[in-house]
Design a protein around this motif. Structure first.
Motif, PDB file in Angstrom:
ATOM      1  N   ALA A 188       0.856  -1.193   0.000  1.00 17.97           N
ATOM      2  CA  ALA A 188       0.000   0.000   0.000  1.00 17.97           C
ATOM      3  C   ALA A 188       0.885   1.234   0.000  1.00 17.97           C
ATOM      4  CB  ALA A 188      -0.924   0.006   1.218  1.00 17.97           C
ATOM      5  N   PHE A 189       0.338   2.347  -0.449  1.00 15.63           N
ATOM      6  CA  PHE A 189       1.065   3.606  -0.524  1.00 15.63           C
ATOM      7  C   PHE A 189       0.303   4.671   0.265  1.00 15.63           C
ATOM      8  CE2 PHE A 189       1.993   1.131  -4.250  1.00 15.63           C
ATOM      9  CZ  PHE A 189       3.355   1.296  -4.453  1.00 15.63           C
ATOM     10  N   VAL A 190       1.032   5.422   1.062  1.00 10.79           N
ATOM     11  CA  VAL A 190       0.454   6.559   1.783  1.00 10.79           C
ATOM     12  C   VAL A 190       1.390   7.744   1.587  1.00 10.79           C
ATOM     13  CG1 VAL A 190      -0.309   7.478   4.003  1.00 10.79           C
ATOM     14  CG2 VAL A 190      -0.599   5.043   3.509  1.00 10.79           C
ATOM     15  N   ASP A 191       0.885   8.830   1.037  1.00 13.29           N
ATOM     16  CA  ASP A 191       1.710  10.030   0.873  1.00 13.29           C
ATOM     17  C   ASP A 191       2.117  10.560   2.245  1.00 13.29           C
ATOM     18  OD1 ASP A 191       1.463   9.829  -1.834  1.00 13.29           O
ATOM     19  OD2 ASP A 191       0.229  11.624  -2.108  1.00 13.29           O
ATOM     20  N   SER A 192       3.298  11.149   2.298  1.00 17.61           N
ATOM     21  CA  SER A 192       3.865  11.562   3.585  1.00 17.61           C
ATOM     22  C   SER A 192       3.047  12.638   4.296  1.00 17.61           C
ATOM     23  CB  SER A 192       5.303  12.052   3.389  1.00 17.61           C
ATOM     24  OG  SER A 192       5.324  13.158   2.495  1.00 17.61           O
ATOM     25  N   ASP A 193       2.249  13.397   3.544  1.00 12.52           N
ATOM     26  CA  ASP A 193       1.451  14.449   4.183  1.00 12.52           C
ATOM     27  C   ASP A 193      -0.028  14.070   4.311  1.00 12.52           C
ATOM     28  OD1 ASP A 193       1.018  14.522   1.493  1.00 12.52           O
ATOM     29  OD2 ASP A 193       1.244  16.683   1.262  1.00 12.52           O
ATOM     30  N   ASP A 194      -0.364  12.797   4.100  1.00  8.65           N
ATOM     31  CA  ASP A 194      -1.727  12.313   4.267  1.00  8.65           C
ATOM     32  C   ASP A 194      -1.820  11.436   5.513  1.00  8.65           C
ATOM     33  OD1 ASP A 194      -2.441  13.614   1.938  1.00  8.65           O
ATOM     34  OD2 ASP A 194      -2.192  11.832   0.674  1.00  8.65           O
TER      35      ASP A 194
END
Length: 203
Positions: A4-10
């Motif tokens: 999975a991917f999570v943006d650093s500012d989310d």
């Protein structure tokens, strides 16, 4: 086993990954998708219902998934975002040789390239509406006009062009029936960037 991917500012809900994993395993799908909530600069949380309505189904098999993805041709960004989904690692590994032929580092349009190839290759997709991804809108992000320079704008647009050139070459060889959808996707992105360019105060 899954990626999975999570943006650093989310941010994500506390049980986001557990719910996506549970859904993927139970539904036996390569991809499971959650619900995206937009958090604006006033910290207001907005459910993007127009895009989320595209995921009203429970599960889609390969051909229906392909038809749905390519028919919308980029009109719904929730389809080609990589950060609102959980992917089976085997699917990513299967697509990795394709991704490795694109050697330029991308900071714009990588979601489009990644998602288009992965969803084309996936056997099935499922939806878990209780898995919440919080996407924070930033005034100084790479897709907004605040602080945009002419050099940065030109580079972003060049990267998008590279992404669509790559996809057109891939589908010309592997599934030419989807070429018109890729061209329409590219046209819609060009229109969006044209509108964005008109609103820029370039420095």
């Amino acid at each position: 086993d899954y990626i999975a991917f999570v943006d650093s500012d989310d941010s994500v809900s506390v049980d986001y990954l557990r719910l996506l994993l549970k859904r993927a395993v139970e539904a036996r799908t390569d991809v499971s998708v959650g619900t995206s909530v937009i958090v604006n600069s006033q910290n207001e949380k907005l459910l993007n219902s127009l895009h989320e309505a595209m995921f009203s189904f429970e599960r889609m098999d390969r051909q229906e998934l392909r038809d749905c993805y390519f028919e919308q041709a980029g009109s719904c960004h929730a389809w080609h975002n990589i950060w609102n989904k959980l992917y089976r690692a085997d699917l990513v590994k299967r697509c990795l040789p394709v991704f490795q032929t694109q050697t330029r580092r991308l900071t714009m349009g990588e979601d489009i390239l990644f998602s288009t190839i992965l969803l084309f290759q996936a056997e099935a997709i499922s939806v878990e509406r209780d898995a919440i991804y919080f996407y924070y809108q930033r005034k100084d992000s790479s897709t907004t006009s605040d602080g945009m320079t002419l050099t940065r704008f030109a580079d972003n647009f060049a990267q998008l062009s590279l992404v669509f050139d790559f996809l057109l070459q891939y589908f010309e060889k592997n599934a030419p029936e989807y070429l018109d959808s890729i061209r329409l996707f590219r046209y819609r992105q060009a229109l969006a960037w044209k509108d964005r360019c008109g609103s820029l105060q370039l420095s």
